[in-house]
Structures are given as C-alpha cells and as structure tokens.
Design a protein around this motif. Structure first.
Motif, PDB file in Angstrom:
ATOM      1  N   ASN A 213       0.827  -1.215   0.000  1.00 59.66           N
ATOM      2  CA  ASN A 213       0.000   0.000   0.000  1.00 59.66           C
ATOM      3  C   ASN A 213       0.861   1.266   0.000  1.00 59.66           C
ATOM      4  OD1 ASN A 213      -2.382  -1.604   0.211  1.00 59.66           O
ATOM      5  ND2 ASN A 213      -2.098  -1.727   2.431  1.00 59.66           N
ATOM      6  N   HIS A 214       1.922   1.255  -0.780  1.00 56.00           N
ATOM      7  CA  HIS A 214       2.806   2.428  -0.855  1.00 56.00           C
ATOM      8  C   HIS A 214       2.047   3.616  -1.451  1.00 56.00           C
ATOM      9  CE1 HIS A 214       3.387   2.461  -5.278  1.00 56.00           C
ATOM     10  NE2 HIS A 214       3.166   1.159  -5.167  1.00 56.00           N
ATOM     11  N   LYS A 215       2.516   4.821  -1.163  1.00 52.83           N
ATOM     12  CA  LYS A 215       1.864   6.040  -1.644  1.00 52.83           C
ATOM     13  C   LYS A 215       2.836   6.913  -2.438  1.00 52.83           C
ATOM     14  CE  LYS A 215      -1.982   5.007   0.461  1.00 52.83           C
ATOM     15  NZ  LYS A 215      -3.189   4.615  -0.304  1.00 52.83           N
ATOM     16  N   LEU A 216       3.685   6.300  -3.221  1.00 58.18           N
ATOM     17  CA  LEU A 216       4.624   7.081  -4.020  1.00 58.18           C
ATOM     18  C   LEU A 216       3.881   7.807  -5.137  1.00 58.18           C
ATOM     19  CD1 LEU A 216       7.650   4.646  -4.440  1.00 58.18           C
ATOM     20  CD2 LEU A 216       7.541   6.697  -3.041  1.00 58.18           C
ATOM     21  N   CYS A 217       4.155   9.099  -5.270  1.00 56.92           N
ATOM     22  CA  CYS A 217       3.524   9.873  -6.329  1.00 56.92           C
ATOM     23  C   CYS A 217       4.361  11.119  -6.602  1.00 56.92           C
ATOM     24  CB  CYS A 217       2.092  10.265  -5.939  1.00 56.92           C
ATOM     25  SG  CYS A 217       1.999  11.365  -4.522  1.00 56.92           S
ATOM     26  N   GLU A 218       3.983  11.863  -7.609  1.00 58.82           N
ATOM     27  CA  GLU A 218       4.661  13.118  -7.926  1.00 58.82           C
ATOM     28  C   GLU A 218       4.125  14.223  -7.020  1.00 58.82           C
ATOM     29  OE1 GLU A 218       4.223  14.012 -12.020  1.00 58.82           O
ATOM     30  OE2 GLU A 218       5.145  12.161 -12.712  1.00 58.82           O
ATOM     31  N   ASP A 246      11.293 -10.260  -9.860  1.00 58.94           N
ATOM     32  CA  ASP A 246      10.719  -9.922  -8.559  1.00 58.94           C
ATOM     33  C   ASP A 246      10.799  -8.431  -8.263  1.00 58.94           C
ATOM     34  OD1 ASP A 246      13.459 -10.418  -8.606  1.00 58.94           O
ATOM     35  OD2 ASP A 246      13.570 -10.838  -6.470  1.00 58.94           O
ATOM     36  N   ILE A 247      11.668  -7.688  -8.968  1.00 54.84           N
ATOM     37  CA  ILE A 247      11.746  -6.239  -8.738  1.00 54.84           C
ATOM     38  C   ILE A 247      11.174  -5.454  -9.923  1.00 54.84           C
ATOM     39  CG2 ILE A 247      13.769  -6.489  -7.249  1.00 54.84           C
ATOM     40  CD1 ILE A 247      15.466  -5.384  -9.579  1.00 54.84           C
ATOM     41  N   ALA A 248      10.548  -6.144 -10.869  1.00 54.21           N
ATOM     42  CA  ALA A 248      10.055  -5.476 -12.072  1.00 54.21           C
ATOM     43  C   ALA A 248       9.025  -4.396 -11.745  1.00 54.21           C
ATOM     44  CB  ALA A 248       9.460  -6.501 -13.043  1.00 54.21           C
ATOM     45  N   TYR A 249       8.088  -4.697 -10.845  1.00 53.07           N
ATOM     46  CA  TYR A 249       7.039  -3.717 -10.533  1.00 53.07           C
ATOM     47  C   TYR A 249       7.613  -2.479  -9.852  1.00 53.07           C
ATOM     48  CZ  TYR A 249       3.324  -1.359  -8.025  1.00 53.07           C
ATOM     49  OH  TYR A 249       2.495  -0.387  -7.509  1.00 53.07           O
ATOM     50  N   VAL A 250       8.408  -2.688  -8.819  1.00 54.39           N
ATOM     51  CA  VAL A 250       8.908  -1.541  -8.064  1.00 54.39           C
ATOM     52  C   VAL A 250       9.867  -0.697  -8.912  1.00 54.39           C
ATOM     53  CG1 VAL A 250      10.764  -2.897  -7.006  1.00 54.39           C
ATOM     54  CG2 VAL A 250       9.978  -0.805  -5.909  1.00 54.39           C
ATOM     55  N   VAL A 251      10.618  -1.327  -9.804  1.00 53.07           N
ATOM     56  CA  VAL A 251      11.505  -0.568 -10.689  1.00 53.07           C
ATOM     57  C   VAL A 251      10.683   0.286 -11.655  1.00 53.07           C
ATOM     58  CG1 VAL A 251      13.181  -0.776 -12.576  1.00 53.07           C
ATOM     59  CG2 VAL A 251      13.467  -2.124 -10.498  1.00 53.07           C
ATOM     60  N   SER A 252       9.561  -0.255 -12.132  1.00 51.31           N
ATOM     61  CA  SER A 252       8.703   0.543 -13.019  1.00 51.31           C
ATOM     62  C   SER A 252       8.097   1.720 -12.267  1.00 51.31           C
ATOM     63  CB  SER A 252       7.598  -0.336 -13.615  1.00 51.31           C
ATOM     64  OG  SER A 252       6.595  -0.624 -12.662  1.00 51.31           O
ATOM     65  N   VAL A 253       7.873   1.564 -10.956  1.00 52.68           N
ATOM     66  CA  VAL A 253       7.316   2.656 -10.152  1.00 52.68           C
ATOM     67  C   VAL A 253       8.356   3.758  -9.952  1.00 52.68           C
ATOM     68  CG1 VAL A 253       6.438   3.281  -7.862  1.00 52.68           C
ATOM     69  CG2 VAL A 253       5.613   1.213  -8.987  1.00 52.68           C
ATOM     70  N   VAL A 254       9.546   3.392  -9.479  1.00 56.15           N
ATOM     71  CA  VAL A 254      10.548   4.427  -9.177  1.00 56.15           C
ATOM     72  C   VAL A 254      11.076   5.096 -10.446  1.00 56.15           C
ATOM     73  CG1 VAL A 254      11.235   3.351  -6.998  1.00 56.15           C
ATOM     74  CG2 VAL A 254      12.434   2.726  -9.107  1.00 56.15           C
ATOM     75  N   ASN A 267      14.207   6.868  -0.872  1.00 55.42           N
ATOM     76  CA  ASN A 267      14.032   5.849   0.173  1.00 55.42           C
ATOM     77  C   ASN A 267      13.472   4.557  -0.420  1.00 55.42           C
ATOM     78  OD1 ASN A 267      14.965   7.593   2.147  1.00 55.42           O
ATOM     79  ND2 ASN A 267      12.913   8.277   2.740  1.00 55.42           N
ATOM     80  N   ALA A 268      12.587   4.698  -1.424  1.00 54.55           N
ATOM     81  CA  ALA A 268      12.037   3.507  -2.085  1.00 54.55           C
ATOM     82  C   ALA A 268      13.127   2.758  -2.842  1.00 54.55           C
ATOM     83  CB  ALA A 268      10.921   3.922  -3.033  1.00 54.55           C
ATOM     84  N   VAL A 269      14.049   3.497  -3.467  1.00 56.36           N
ATOM     85  CA  VAL A 269      15.171   2.869  -4.163  1.00 56.36           C
ATOM     86  C   VAL A 269      16.077   2.166  -3.160  1.00 56.36           C
ATOM     87  CG1 VAL A 269      17.251   3.312  -5.535  1.00 56.36           C
ATOM     88  CG2 VAL A 269      15.105   4.448  -6.122  1.00 56.36           C
ATOM     89  N   ALA A 430       1.919  -3.768  -5.006  1.00 54.21           N
ATOM     90  CA  ALA A 430       2.755  -4.280  -3.912  1.00 54.21           C
ATOM     91  C   ALA A 430       1.914  -5.217  -3.064  1.00 54.21           C
ATOM     92  CB  ALA A 430       3.277  -3.117  -3.071  1.00 54.21           C
ATOM     93  N   VAL A 431       2.328  -6.469  -2.982  1.00 47.22           N
ATOM     94  CA  VAL A 431       1.560  -7.474  -2.250  1.00 47.22           C
ATOM     95  C   VAL A 431       2.274  -7.821  -0.954  1.00 47.22           C
ATOM     96  CG1 VAL A 431       0.553  -8.419  -4.353  1.00 47.22           C
ATOM     97  CG2 VAL A 431       2.711  -9.349  -3.504  1.00 47.22           C
ATOM     98  N   CYS A 432       1.593  -8.568  -0.100  1.00 45.78           N
ATOM     99  CA  CYS A 432       2.197  -8.979   1.163  1.00 45.78           C
ATOM    100  C   CYS A 432       3.297 -10.006   0.911  1.00 45.78           C
ATOM    101  CB  CYS A 432       1.131  -9.552   2.100  1.00 45.78           C
ATOM    102  SG  CYS A 432       0.372 -11.077   1.519  1.00 45.78           S
ATOM    103  N   SER A 433       4.155 -10.206   1.893  1.00 51.07           N
ATOM    104  CA  SER A 433       5.323 -11.078   1.716  1.00 51.07           C
ATOM    105  C   SER A 433       4.916 -12.521   1.440  1.00 51.07           C
ATOM    106  CB  SER A 433       6.221 -11.011   2.958  1.00 51.07           C
ATOM    107  OG  SER A 433       5.500 -11.379   4.112  1.00 51.07           O
TER     108      SER A 433
END
Length: 452
Positions: A213-218, A246-254, A267-269, A430-433
């Motif tokens: 439930n991250h809230k990264l935005c511009e 496994d890091i494809a989603y978060v890399v597309s976000v950052v 911090n997300a990176v 982002a899903v749970c572990s």
C-alpha cells in the motif's frame, strides 16, 4: 604497450559524414527463450568474442580524418587528411557498419536473418539447426547438431578474428550456471558491486522490494534528492531486472520519477537495495520440463496510480515451463472500469505471445495448439468473446477486434484463473510477503548460492 587509433566521432555531423548510427543488439528476452529451449532439449551453448569488431565494418559514407598526432607520412603535413575505407573506433556509424558486415557474411554462408529478432541468424538442414545471436561483439551460438557448429566456427574465424570463450558462462554481466537440472541466470556480482558502491553491503535486509500500500507519487511535499545519482541507480536496477522479475514492478514505479525525484523516492530505491541484500544471488531457473508449450498470465491494477489514476498492467509468459518474458508498465490512458484496464493489459499480453510464436516458428517449434493467456477478470474475457457489447468496449474497440481475431483463428485462448493463482499480480501492485514469495516459487526464481 598497445595503442588504438580512435576517431573524433564527436565532430561528425548527421547527414554529412554519417547517417544511421544505431546497431541492432540482441533482445534479452530472445536469449532467455533460447536458454529455455537449450534446457529442455539439452542443446549446447557456446560463446565467442570478436576481437576489434568495429574495425571490420565497411563505410558507406565518405569520411575524412585529420592525421593522428606524431604521424610523419610526408614532410609537408599542410592540410592533408586521411580518407577512411574501413570503420574505426569512435566513429558514430562503426557499430552499424560492423553489424552490416557480419550480416552480409552470415547470409553468404547460407544463414537467414530472423524477422522476430534481427540479431538472430538461423541455418537449418534437416534435423540440424544452428542459431548464432549477436550482442555488439559477443556471439552466443546454440545448435542441435555439433557438426554444423564446427563449420560455422571455422567460417567465422576466417572472416573475423575470433576468440573462443567455450561454453556460455558469463554474458553481459549475467552469470550462466548449467547443471543436470537446468540452467540458472543470476547477477550476483552485479548486485554486490551495486551494494558496495552505495555503501549498503552491511545494511539490514528488507523482506520485500516495496512497502505494501505504498503512496509514491509526484508532487509530494518532500525535499528533492540528488537527481543524477537517482537516475544512475534506477538505470542500474532496470538492467538488473533482466534476471530479477521480482523487482520489475517496483523498478517501473521508481522510474516514473526520474525527472524530479525527492527523498521518499530515494528511500524507495534504498529499500530495493536492502531487498537485494537479502539474496544477491537470486535469479531465474530454466528447468528441463520436456515441454515447449507457450503460456501467459496477464493482470491489471485499476486506477492504481494516485497521481493520475492510470492503471498498471503486467504479464508473464512461459516457454517450456520456464519464465522468459515479463513486463510491468503504467498504461497510457485512464481506464473507466477494471474490465477496461484488464482488457488493455490483455492486448499487451497477446502481442507478446504473438511475437514468441513467430520466433518459435522460425526456430522450427511452432506451437501446435492455441497459446493460453490466463486472466482473472471474467468481464474482460466475456468482452473478448462477445462482439456486441458496444457500450462497454467503445474505449478499447481496436484492442477488442485485435484479440477477437486471434481467438477466432485459434491462435490464443483466454482461460479464467482465480485471483489467488494469478502470477502476474506481483507486476501490478505491492503485495504482502506471503503472496510475494509464493509467486516467486511458481515463477521458478531461486538462489543457487543459498546454503543447502
């Protein structure tokens, strides 16, 4: 001491002394498909390096170069220049010229150039198959019969100065480990170097690459961070994602905040790096499944971006039971319903399956039955089969006709899959572990360096 003559390519002007300067390089996903075939069919993988590759190219343009310092060809140096007949390091068109020369040589020897990936060359004679693929000056050769590979090696050695690197073990920073169980790809050294460079070798590991439930935005009210350093780190993570889905989603976000990163983005990176510290040797495993079936999974997270309410879609595709391609990307337009978001993502998954089908057909392994693309949205599946739902499909009309055509031709199937079995879920949110690690197991992602 050896010296290399390098031209001042930065003084060249487009349209005058160079035209195209882009050299085709092998698609990483093509290499992964070849590795899956090699694992399933016990095919050998060989690697070569072309020495001074750019010196083999033939120039099509008329290029002149100032005399190098220290050259005394004549007493009167005046305004004399060198007219180049061959490419040199430093020239903008050198990579293109080298690849053109290589292509010409391979076609002369009886190879055909793949239409699915122009860096892949194929030669088939009965049950014999040889398939070299080129990445700048690195060549990987896969073959079905050993005799043809020897002929190709001798021919290339006559045409170019080649170095035989033996069985494929290290390619473009990717470690290739082969055993009786299959082939494993990892970038452990790359990860450790990255952690050492950022000073995080001794950090506390994170169990997931991004908070749930991250809230990264511009436009977040945060102080800016070092832009150049952020872009460099994200760029290196993008390359790492070639073996780490496994890091494809978060890399597309950052990567969406490259133009104006702030502290929360950095911090997300850093959390991604701390997650990598947990298992730096984790990578893809290509197992021997004796099956060349093509299967895909597609999913979308409706209006997931809190900045512009665009949806994120993603897909995984498997060849022979092994994960070969994936993508996580925010959609270009806002979807008005979850079915519309899923349908747009489905269209991307169908395109990927069609490309894989074309490549496998060229390799002689055309799928014998419709390729399956699993989706967990029944409305999207109904839209694909029903041509009459105008109100619900007017925003995706082109995609609807495109997908329906492939269904009618029995090229693809769209089976329904339960949400808990949807592997592409980790590419959209982002899903749970627990869900995250359960998906990694099903995707064939493991760590060969983990203690047994």
């Amino acid at each position: 001491m050896a010296f290399r003559l390098v031209a001042k390519g930065y003084t060249q002007r487009y349209g005058i002394d160079y035209q195209e300067n882009f050299a085709p390089v092998a698609k990483i996903k093509t290499i992964r498909i070849l590795l899956s075939l090699a694992a399933n069919l016990d095919w050998p993988l060989h690697q070569f390096d072309v020495k001074n590759a750019f010196l083999h190219g033939d120039l099509e343009e008329e290029v002149y170069m100032d005399l190098p310092p220290g050259c005394n060809f004549t007493r009167d140096k005046g305004n004399q220049v060198c007219k180049l007949k061959k490419s040199l390091y430093g020239l903008k068109q050198s990579p293109r010229a080298w690849f053109g020369r290589f292509t010409k040589s391979m076609k002369f020897f009886g190879y055909t150039q793949s239409n699915a990936d122009h860096t892949l060359f194929l030669k088939r004679d009965g049950k014999k198959l040889t398939a070299p693929i080129v990445y700048v000056d690195d060549i990987v050769v896969i073959w079905k019969r050993h005799g043809r590979a020897i002929e190709t090696t001798k021919y290339l050695s006559r045409e170019f100065e080649m170095k035989d690197l033996g069985d494929l073990k290290y390619f473009l920073g990717i470690e290739v480990a082969r055993s009786a169980n299959g082939i494993c790809l990892s970038q452990r050294k790359y990860v450790l170097d990255l952690l050492a460079e950022t000073g995080l070798l001794g950090c506390k590991p994170a169990d997931t690459p991004i908070e749930m439930n991250h809230k990264l935005c511009e436009g977040m009210d945060q102080e800016p961070t070092n832009k150049e350093q952020y872009q460099r780190l994200v760029g290196r993570l993008i390359y790492l994602a070639h073996t780490r889905p496994d890091i494809a989603y978060v890399v597309s976000v950052v990567s969406q905040f490259m133009h104006s990163p702030n502290v929360s983005h950095r911090n997300a990176v850093d959390r991604i790096l701390r997650y990598l510290k947990l298992a730096p040797g984790k990578g893809l495993m290509f197992s021997k499944n004796r099956d060349l079936e093509v299967v895909g999974y597609t999913d979308a997270d409706w209006a997931g971006s809190i900045t512009d309410r665009r949806s994120t879609s993603g897909y995984f595709t498997f060849v022979g039971g092994n994960l070969v391609t994936w993508r996580s990307k925010k959609q270009n337009v806002v979807s008005r319903s979850s079915a519309e978001a899923e349908y747009r993502g489905m269209a991307h998954g169908v395109c990927e399956l069609l490309w894989i089908r074309r490549l496998l057909t060229e390799l002689g392994f055309k799928p014998g039955k419709p390729m399956e693309l699993h989706c967990d949205n029944k409305s999207a599946i109904d839209i694909a089969h029903n041509p009459v739902q105008h109100d619900r499909t007017k925003h995706v009309e082109v995609d609807r006709h495109f997908i329906k055509e492939k269904i009618e031709k029995k090229i693809i199937r769209l089976p329904f899959v339960k949400s808990e079995d949807q592997l592409a879920d980790i590419l959209t949110k982002a899903v749970c572990s627990r869900v995250f690690y359960d998906s990694l197991t099903k995707l064939g992602i493991g760590d060969v360096y983990a203690p047994t």
